[in-house]
Write a protein that holds these residues in place. Structure first.
Motif, PDB file in Angstrom:
ATOM      1  N   ALA A 138      40.260  42.972  46.513  1.00 30.63           N
ATOM      2  CA  ALA A 138      39.840  43.012  45.106  1.00 30.63           C
ATOM      3  C   ALA A 138      39.946  41.642  44.446  1.00 30.63           C
ATOM      4  N   GLY A 139      40.715  40.724  45.043  1.00 32.74           N
ATOM      5  CA  GLY A 139      40.893  39.414  44.444  1.00 32.74           C
ATOM      6  C   GLY A 139      39.839  38.394  44.801  1.00 32.74           C
ATOM      7  N   PHE A 140      38.846  38.779  45.596  1.00 36.64           N
ATOM      8  CA  PHE A 140      37.836  37.816  46.027  1.00 36.64           C
ATOM      9  C   PHE A 140      36.638  37.785  45.091  1.00 36.64           C
ATOM     10  N   GLY A 141      36.497  36.672  44.402  1.00 37.76           N
ATOM     11  CA  GLY A 141      35.215  36.311  43.819  1.00 37.76           C
ATOM     12  C   GLY A 141      34.732  37.040  42.593  1.00 37.76           C
ATOM     13  N   ALA A 154      43.747  37.699  42.852  1.00 33.74           N
ATOM     14  CA  ALA A 154      43.067  36.419  43.066  1.00 33.74           C
ATOM     15  C   ALA A 154      44.085  35.278  43.000  1.00 33.74           C
ATOM     16  N   TRP A 155      45.026  35.387  42.077  1.00 31.55           N
ATOM     17  CA  TRP A 155      46.087  34.378  41.986  1.00 31.55           C
ATOM     18  C   TRP A 155      46.926  34.373  43.258  1.00 31.55           C
ATOM     19  N   VAL A 224      42.171  39.198  56.427  1.00 29.62           N
ATOM     20  CA  VAL A 224      41.440  40.363  55.930  1.00 29.62           C
ATOM     21  C   VAL A 224      41.334  41.364  57.077  1.00 29.62           C
ATOM     22  N   PRO A 225      42.153  42.406  57.083  1.00 31.22           N
ATOM     23  CA  PRO A 225      42.126  43.367  58.193  1.00 31.22           C
ATOM     24  C   PRO A 225      40.826  44.170  58.230  1.00 31.22           C
ATOM     25  N   VAL A 233      34.061  40.840  52.270  1.00 27.88           N
ATOM     26  CA  VAL A 233      34.545  39.597  51.683  1.00 27.88           C
ATOM     27  C   VAL A 233      33.508  38.484  51.856  1.00 27.88           C
ATOM     28  N   PHE A 234      32.851  38.451  53.023  1.00 32.45           N
ATOM     29  CA  PHE A 234      31.792  37.453  53.225  1.00 32.45           C
ATOM     30  C   PHE A 234      30.709  37.631  52.154  1.00 32.45           C
TER      31      PHE A 234
END
Length: 272
Positions: A138-141, A154-155, A224-225, A233-234
């Motif tokens: 959830a913290g990506f981008g 994200a932090w 990233v499992p 994520v990509f």
């Protein structure tokens, strides 16, 4: 590697899976959580299999609880720290309170920073050690609508990458573990109804831990499992942000809305 491993949020889900795996790998354990009874039960479960298991009941959202754990970490040769404890809120930011948001930041951000700082000087001096900060995809981008949880994660990811880069030449590894939906008590405790989430999206906590420890050994700073979340994520990093926003839906508050809808349907049935 063996020695002392510290796990926060160690009584359920990913934290409990880390505790069991690290104990099986020969580590002595220091387990941290708010619930003293559940901590004692976990220590009894693991202690029966041999090895040292200690517990520290502490609320890491409070200054007193955090300071008590910091003291333990500074005074002992910690070989592995797993910052797993974290919370989410079952409401949009505009419906939240400053107190609840500060509690989220205290656990998801401040505790991660302070406990990492408590162990790193000793690890750097000894030339070995590892820190796993449990973050989230959830913290990506792409910001999740109304969610400060995703901002806090994200932090955690950025912090882990930055600190990991600074200490890797000293033999110390710091990594952000970023799982997707994992079968734990996390969503239930936050009051978030995940019943509409497809079964194929869920991960097992034991598999998340196995992937994370493997990536830590390989020197990765972000893990990233599972292949499906690697693909996700990509996409978050490379697809147009507008497209990602349209694909993102907010699950916050769904229990409250579902209960309202159900009660309203029952009320209408009673009138008919």
């Amino acid at each position: 590697m063996s020695g002392l491993a510290v796990v926060t949020g160690a009584t359920a889900g990913i934290g409990a899976a880390f505790a069991r795996r690290l104990h099986a790998d020969g580590y002595a354990l220091l387990l941290v959580a708010r619930d003293a009874e559940r901590l004692a039960a976990m220590a009894t479960e693991l202690g029966g299999a041999g090895g040292s298991v200690e517990t520290v009941p502490a609320d890491l959202t409070t200054g007193e609880g955090l300071a008590a754990v910091e003291k333990q970490l500074r005074e002992r040769p910690v070989e592995m720290l797993v910052n797993n404890a974290g919370i989410s809120l079952n409401r949009s930011f505009v419906e939240s309170t400053a107190e609840d948001e500060e509690r989220l930041l205290a656990l998801n951000v401040t505790a991660v920073m302070r406990l990492t700082l408590a162990v790193l000087p000793g690890m750097v001096e000894r030339g070995r050690g590892g820190v796993v900060n449990v973050s989230s995809v959830a913290g990506f981008g792409v910001p999740m609508p109304g969610s400060t949880y995703s901002a806090s994660k994200a932090w955690v990811t950025n912090f882990s990458e930055s600190v990991g880069e600074s200490v890797r030449s000293r033999g110390v590894r710091v990594m952000a573990l970023c799982p997707g939906y994992t079968k734990t008590e996390f969503h239930q405790r936050a009051g978030i109804n995940m019943s509409r989430t497809p079964e194929w999206m869920w991960l097992a906590a034991d598999a998340v831990v196995a992937d994370g420890l493997r990536d830590l050994r390989r020197g990765k700073r972000v893990s990233v499992p599972d292949w499906k979340y690697k693909v996700a994520v990509f996409g978050m990093r490379h697809l147009p942000r507008g497209l990602i926003r349209r694909a993102t839906r907010d699950v916050r508050g769904r229990i409250g809305r579902d209960e309202f809808d159900r009660d309203e349907a029952q009320r209408r049935e009673g009138k008919s």
